[in-house]
Design a protein around this motif. Structure first.
Motif, PDB file in Angstrom:
ATOM      1  N   PRO A 188      32.748 -36.472 -36.877  1.00 25.90           N
ATOM      2  CA  PRO A 188      33.391 -37.225 -35.903  1.00 25.90           C
ATOM      3  C   PRO A 188      35.007 -37.365 -35.961  1.00 25.90           C
ATOM      4  O   PRO A 188      35.556 -37.817 -34.922  1.00 25.90           O
ATOM      5  N   ASN A 189      35.511 -36.954 -36.950  1.00 26.28           N
ATOM      6  CA  ASN A 189      37.057 -37.138 -37.141  1.00 26.28           C
ATOM      7  C   ASN A 189      37.708 -35.849 -36.896  1.00 26.28           C
ATOM      8  O   ASN A 189      38.349 -35.272 -37.400  1.00 26.28           O
ATOM      9  N   TYR A 226      38.356 -42.822 -35.194  1.00 20.85           N
ATOM     10  CA  TYR A 226      37.432 -41.971 -34.908  1.00 20.85           C
ATOM     11  C   TYR A 226      35.882 -42.553 -34.560  1.00 20.85           C
ATOM     12  O   TYR A 226      35.654 -43.629 -34.816  1.00 20.85           O
ATOM     13  N   PRO A 238      26.197 -48.810 -38.489  1.00 22.12           N
ATOM     14  CA  PRO A 238      25.251 -48.871 -39.372  1.00 22.12           C
ATOM     15  C   PRO A 238      23.920 -49.356 -39.076  1.00 22.12           C
ATOM     16  O   PRO A 238      22.827 -49.010 -39.571  1.00 22.12           O
ATOM     17  N   GLU A 246      23.094 -54.316 -34.243  1.00 20.90           N
ATOM     18  CA  GLU A 246      23.336 -55.901 -34.337  1.00 20.90           C
ATOM     19  C   GLU A 246      24.275 -56.236 -33.168  1.00 20.90           C
ATOM     20  O   GLU A 246      24.879 -55.548 -32.648  1.00 20.90           O
ATOM     21  N   GLN A 247      24.132 -57.766 -33.336  1.00 16.40           N
ATOM     22  CA  GLN A 247      25.067 -58.415 -32.238  1.00 16.40           C
ATOM     23  C   GLN A 247      26.446 -58.160 -32.721  1.00 16.40           C
ATOM     24  O   GLN A 247      26.894 -58.502 -33.826  1.00 16.40           O
ATOM     25  N   ASP A 280      30.542 -58.942 -33.018  1.00 19.31           N
ATOM     26  CA  ASP A 280      31.442 -60.330 -32.998  1.00 19.31           C
ATOM     27  C   ASP A 280      31.912 -61.038 -31.608  1.00 19.31           C
ATOM     28  O   ASP A 280      32.146 -62.033 -31.327  1.00 19.31           O
ATOM     29  N   ASN A 319      39.559 -53.201 -37.065  1.00 20.62           N
ATOM     30  CA  ASN A 319      38.915 -52.669 -38.223  1.00 20.62           C
ATOM     31  C   ASN A 319      38.781 -51.249 -38.226  1.00 20.62           C
ATOM     32  O   ASN A 319      39.188 -50.542 -37.217  1.00 20.62           O
ATOM     33  N   VAL A 320      38.558 -50.480 -39.467  1.00 17.97           N
ATOM     34  CA  VAL A 320      38.716 -49.100 -39.505  1.00 17.97           C
ATOM     35  C   VAL A 320      37.612 -48.484 -38.686  1.00 17.97           C
ATOM     36  O   VAL A 320      37.658 -47.350 -37.838  1.00 17.97           O
ATOM     37  N   ASN A 321      36.422 -49.042 -38.644  1.00 17.07           N
ATOM     38  CA  ASN A 321      35.153 -48.917 -37.951  1.00 17.07           C
ATOM     39  C   ASN A 321      35.285 -49.728 -36.455  1.00 17.07           C
ATOM     40  O   ASN A 321      34.818 -50.825 -36.740  1.00 17.07           O
ATOM     41  N   ARG A 356      18.605 -57.164 -35.146  1.00 15.06           N
ATOM     42  CA  ARG A 356      19.624 -58.200 -35.774  1.00 15.06           C
ATOM     43  C   ARG A 356      20.333 -58.921 -34.860  1.00 15.06           C
ATOM     44  O   ARG A 356      21.344 -58.416 -34.468  1.00 15.06           O
ATOM     45  N   ILE A 380      22.224 -62.947 -33.326  1.00 20.06           N
ATOM     46  CA  ILE A 380      22.572 -64.177 -33.638  1.00 20.06           C
ATOM     47  C   ILE A 380      22.188 -65.144 -32.710  1.00 20.06           C
ATOM     48  O   ILE A 380      22.486 -64.847 -31.310  1.00 20.06           O
ATOM     49  N   TYR A 383      33.796 -45.290 -47.375  1.00 20.57           N
ATOM     50  CA  TYR A 383      34.829 -44.965 -46.708  1.00 20.57           C
ATOM     51  C   TYR A 383      34.749 -43.786 -45.482  1.00 20.57           C
ATOM     52  O   TYR A 383      34.048 -42.798 -45.877  1.00 20.57           O
ATOM     53  N   PRO A 384      34.812 -44.174 -44.295  1.00 17.70           N
ATOM     54  CA  PRO A 384      34.623 -43.392 -43.351  1.00 17.70           C
ATOM     55  C   PRO A 384      35.097 -41.848 -43.339  1.00 17.70           C
ATOM     56  O   PRO A 384      36.326 -41.579 -43.903  1.00 17.70           O
ATOM     57  N   ASN A 385      34.492 -40.763 -43.433  1.00 21.96           N
ATOM     58  CA  ASN A 385      34.681 -39.361 -43.500  1.00 21.96           C
ATOM     59  C   ASN A 385      35.212 -39.008 -44.779  1.00 21.96           C
ATOM     60  O   ASN A 385      36.221 -38.137 -45.211  1.00 21.96           O
ATOM     61  N   LEU A 444      34.585 -49.106 -47.916  1.00 21.40           N
ATOM     62  CA  LEU A 444      34.857 -49.932 -46.767  1.00 21.40           C
ATOM     63  C   LEU A 444      33.980 -50.961 -47.092  1.00 21.40           C
ATOM     64  O   LEU A 444      32.848 -51.313 -47.085  1.00 21.40           O
ATOM     65  N   TYR A 472      32.671 -54.869 -46.169  1.00 24.71           N
ATOM     66  CA  TYR A 472      32.679 -55.529 -44.936  1.00 24.71           C
ATOM     67  C   TYR A 472      32.342 -56.970 -45.518  1.00 24.71           C
ATOM     68  O   TYR A 472      31.459 -57.379 -46.219  1.00 24.71           O
ATOM     69  N   ARG A 510      32.141 -60.637 -43.975  1.00 27.76           N
ATOM     70  CA  ARG A 510      31.744 -61.224 -42.793  1.00 27.76           C
ATOM     71  C   ARG A 510      31.584 -62.856 -43.003  1.00 27.76           C
ATOM     72  O   ARG A 510      30.845 -63.160 -43.790  1.00 27.76           O
ATOM     73  N   GLU A 568      25.346 -69.681 -34.379  1.00 25.87           N
ATOM     74  CA  GLU A 568      26.046 -68.927 -35.398  1.00 25.87           C
ATOM     75  C   GLU A 568      27.239 -68.735 -34.711  1.00 25.87           C
ATOM     76  O   GLU A 568      27.143 -67.912 -33.451  1.00 25.87           O
ATOM     77  N   PRO A 622      30.271 -65.450 -35.957  1.00 29.26           N
ATOM     78  CA  PRO A 622      30.605 -64.615 -36.759  1.00 29.26           C
ATOM     79  C   PRO A 622      31.753 -63.988 -36.550  1.00 29.26           C
ATOM     80  O   PRO A 622      32.407 -63.877 -35.597  1.00 29.26           O
ATOM     81  N   GLN A 623      32.607 -63.550 -37.745  1.00 35.51           N
ATOM     82  CA  GLN A 623      33.513 -62.754 -37.625  1.00 35.51           C
ATOM     83  C   GLN A 623      33.496 -61.738 -38.771  1.00 35.51           C
ATOM     84  O   GLN A 623      33.425 -62.164 -39.934  1.00 35.51           O
ATOM     85  N   GLU A 645      36.858 -55.718 -42.144  1.00 37.92           N
ATOM     86  CA  GLU A 645      36.610 -54.687 -43.031  1.00 37.92           C
ATOM     87  C   GLU A 645      37.951 -54.428 -44.057  1.00 37.92           C
ATOM     88  O   GLU A 645      39.067 -54.167 -43.425  1.00 37.92           O
TER      89      GLU A 645
END
Lengths: 466, 247
Positions: free
Chosen positions: A42-43, A57, A62, A65-66, A68, A108-110, A408, A410, B56-58, B113, B115, B117, B126, B128-129, B132
């Motif tokens: 992907p990169n 990228y 993962p 999910e809902q 943010d 975020n990175v992702n 998953r 909220i 960590y990605p990649n 990485l 997370y 939350r 709820e 959320p925020q 990373e």
């Protein structure tokens, strides 16, 4: 081609996902290498998005999910996302920038707009794409948001350019066209409040016999009593909700598992009656990309010539004003029918008006749907008839994946929370206006909406009819 | 009148029942394996912190090794074991407060990485925020890149590298061209008053050693014959690989 063999057309339009977001996995996982989705790793430089020196990228979520928050997709954000170069060709590297502008957070990175789902996370979508026909050059008509794109889908052109609390003109709408052309039968099966409430000119239609509860769809198809043209509406994330229903339109931040189940049920309904299935084309598509990354640049396109109103260019003009001079980003689109080559990828240039072209070819041969749709065809948008085969597949439709779908989620907003986006405000406004003007009709057609209004009156007494 | 008063009170009560996140920060934004990170929050509702790690990605890493996180709040330390695919769930109690998270030293230096939350809960509702936090080894790789702006036959990609992403704990060790770039493209790099030209196949360049990863970067390249053959279109962005050293 087999136009005379298609007797039932089912249109199921979901909300706000790009091709790569939902179907990029087809090529990434090697399941459908011919599909122009993402490819490992992907990169790769071709997928890079940039934000303040960072390089972002695509990444596989993962889990489903809902999110943010929603992901930006109004016309000004789309201009940032497409990031056209000096010659106007979109570089498709501004999705993270637009997200940062919208959320006012450091990405975020992702970063959410760069995510894509695995086949296991969208099992029904993936199954239909691999079993039937994936269209990997289907773009939303306009580089903007929900309301204009849905209007083009069902009117052939749009007199609005953005999504907000507004009464949308319904000129050249599909329902009048069907009625005025040999009285073609049609029905809207809605799993909740209908999007067409945003068009005041269509309210009479909503209350007079052609709008049905979604639960009626399977029965009508099983009995062979279904109309010729069927529009299936999921339960919209932005619509008023009360009672047991849950949004399943795939509009972020909603997890897509709910929509996967809705798609499974709709496919099961379409295949219940072998005689009906033998003459059915089901189109699964999305109104627009929802702000999610897609790696294929939409081509230059004169949307203004095709009767669409572009956004005004502010003064001073931003670095890249959106003048609707390209198609919108690519969206997921799957054709499901015995009359398409099974397990194929179709690279033909389509947009939402490809459906209207097909309907005109089936029901009014030799006559275009409208001048606007004819103009789009003249600019290269093809009819869905180009995907149909002369010979039907004689194998029975395979059953969809039956594994449980885990979501998953909220339990977030409730009635006391006013909508925080223009689409939500628009649908609430339409609901309140309908209730104020036609309370008896609303109570009969959308009984839970009356209960919703009563609850809103208590929870948000400042809200009146719009 | 009494009914209106009642409805108004109900409305205010229901609106007041919404969970909200007013502030949620994690500092520094990128950490080394043994660095502490401070988490601060202010919410309406009952706050819970969820923590889990992925590779960590990649980074090409395998399964993450379990770690023990030491969470310090008001001077009191609690240890939590975080295994791969596990999530630490930490009810926070106070609506506005802060805590520190630090890994118990164990010799492992995975590239992760993390997370973090924050979820504010009221009733069944709820908010959320997620932030990373990259948890990088002492020597970590990364990229700097920008979208290009063409200037005649020269493509220029320039801008400030984001301090909100990198913080102050990492400095440059080397810079080099993308391993996967097969275009024979030559890139001129300007940063911290230093200018160097990078060629494909060159060993990593140490000219920028010790300079901050943040700050102004300028990458320049000329359109190649291959670019010109493709209607004059070069790449839409330029980036270089950077090797970083934890201070």
């Amino acid at each position: 081609m087999s136009l005379q063999n298609i007797k039932t057309v089912i249109l199921l339009m979901f909300e706000n996902r790009s091709f790569d977001n939902m179907l990029g996995h087809l090529s990434f996982e090697g399941l459908q290498p011919a599909a122009d989705g993402l490819k490992p790793p992907p990169n790769q430089a071709q997928y890079a998005n940039y934000y303040e020196g960072g390089v972002y990228y695509p990444f596989q979520r993962p889990e489903d999910e809902q999110l943010d928050s929603d992901v930006p997709h109004e016309y000004d954000f789309v201009a940032t996302q497409l990031a056209p170069g000096a010659d106007g060709t979109p570089a498709m590297n501004g999705f993270v920038q637009a997200y940062a502008d919208f959320t006012k957070t450091n990405p975020n990175v992702n970063c959410d707009p760069m995510c894509f789902f695995s086949s296991a996370q969208v099992p029904v979508t993936s199954f239909l794409a691999r079993t039937f026909c994936t269209c990997d050059r289907w773009f939303c008509p306009l580089p903007t948001s929900t309301q204009p794109n849905r209007t083009v889908a069902f009117c052939g052109h749009s007199e609005i350019y953005e999504t907000k609390l507004q009464a949308i003109p319904a000129k050249e709408n599909i329902f009048d066209w069907l009625k005025n052309n040999n009285n073609i039968s049609w029905g809207v099966y809605h799993d909740g409040f209908t999007f067409f409430a945003l068009y005041p000119d269509l309210w009479t239609k909503i209350f007079t016999g052609n709008f049905f509860d979604y639960e009626q769809l399977a029965t009508d198809l099983k009995n062979g009593t279904q109309p010729q043209v069927i529009i299936v509406e999921p339960s919209y994330q932005d619509a008023p909700h009360i009672g047991p229903d849950h949004p399943n339109d795939n509009h972020p931040p909603v997890a897509v598992g709910w929509g996967e189940d809705f798609l499974r049920r709709t496919y099961q309904a379409a295949t219940l009656n072998p005689a009906v299935w033998a003459e059915t084309l089901m189109v699964v598509y999305y109104d627009e990309h929802g702000g999610f990354y897609d790696h294929v640049a939409p081509q230059a396109f004169n949307n203004v010539a095709a009767g669409n109103v572009p956004p005004p260019v502010p003064n001073p003009a931003p670095p890249v004003p959106n003048t609707f001079s390209t198609l919108g980003p690519r969206v997921p689109a799957i054709l499901v029918s015995p009359w398409i080559a099974p397990g194929t990828v179709n690279h033909t240039l389509y947009d939402h008006t490809s459906v209207l072209q097909l309907l005109a070819e089936i029901f009014t041969p030799g006559q275009p749907y409208s001048d606007a749709v004819a103009d789009r065809a003249g600019q290269g948008i093809q009819s869905l008839s180009t995907a149909l085969t002369d010979v039907a597949s004689n194998t029975p439709p395979p059953p969809p994946p039956s594994d449980p779908i885990f979501v998953r989620t909220i339990l977030g907003d409730n009635i006391a929370t006013p909508p925080d986006n223009n689409m939500g405000r628009a649908l609430e406004g339409a609901a309140l206006s309908m209730i104020a003007q036609q309370p008896a009709d609303v109570d009969a057609k959308f009984p839970l909406l009356t209960a919703w209004k009563a609850a809103v009156d208590q929870a948000r007494p400042e809200v009146g009819s719009v | 009148m009494r009914a209106f008063f009642f409805i108004g009170i109900c409305g205010m009560l229901l609106a007041a029942c919404q969970p909200r996140i007013y502030r949620f920060t994690v500092d520094p934004p990128t950490i080394g394996n043994n660095d502490p990170v401070r988490v601060s929050w202010k919410v309406a509702g009952k706050p819970t912190l969820l923590i889990h790690d992925i590779g960590y990605p990649n980074s090409g890493g395998g399964r993450l090794s379990p770690v023990t996180l030491v969470i310090t709040r008001h001077g009191k330390e609690d240890n939590f074991t975080l295994a791969a695919e596990d999530t630490i769930r930490l009810p926070l109690g106070s609506k506005a407060d802060s805590l520190e998270i630090r890994k118990k030293p164990d010799g492992h230096t995975d590239d992760r990485l993390r997370y973090i939350r924050l979820v504010a809960v009221r009733g069944k509702r709820e908010s959320p925020q997620t932030i990373e936090v990259p948890v990088r080894p002492d020597t970590a790789s990364g990229q700097v890149g920008f979208a290009v702006v063409p200037h005649g036959d020269t493509l220029i990609a320039a801008g400030l590298n984001n301090a909100k992403t990198w913080g102050d704990d990492y400095v440059i060790l080397t810079v080099s061209l993308e391993h996967a770039d097969t275009s024979n493209r030559v890139i001129e790099v300007d940063h911290s008053g230093i200018s160097r030209v990078l060629h494909r196949g060159d060993p990593p360049d140490e000219s920028f050693k010790g300079t901050p990863v943040t700050g102004q970067w300028t990458l320049k390249t000329l359109l190649t014959p291959e670019d010109k053959a493709k209607h004059g279109q070069g790449p839409t962005g330029l980036s270089i690989f950077i090797l970083l050293k934890h201070r």
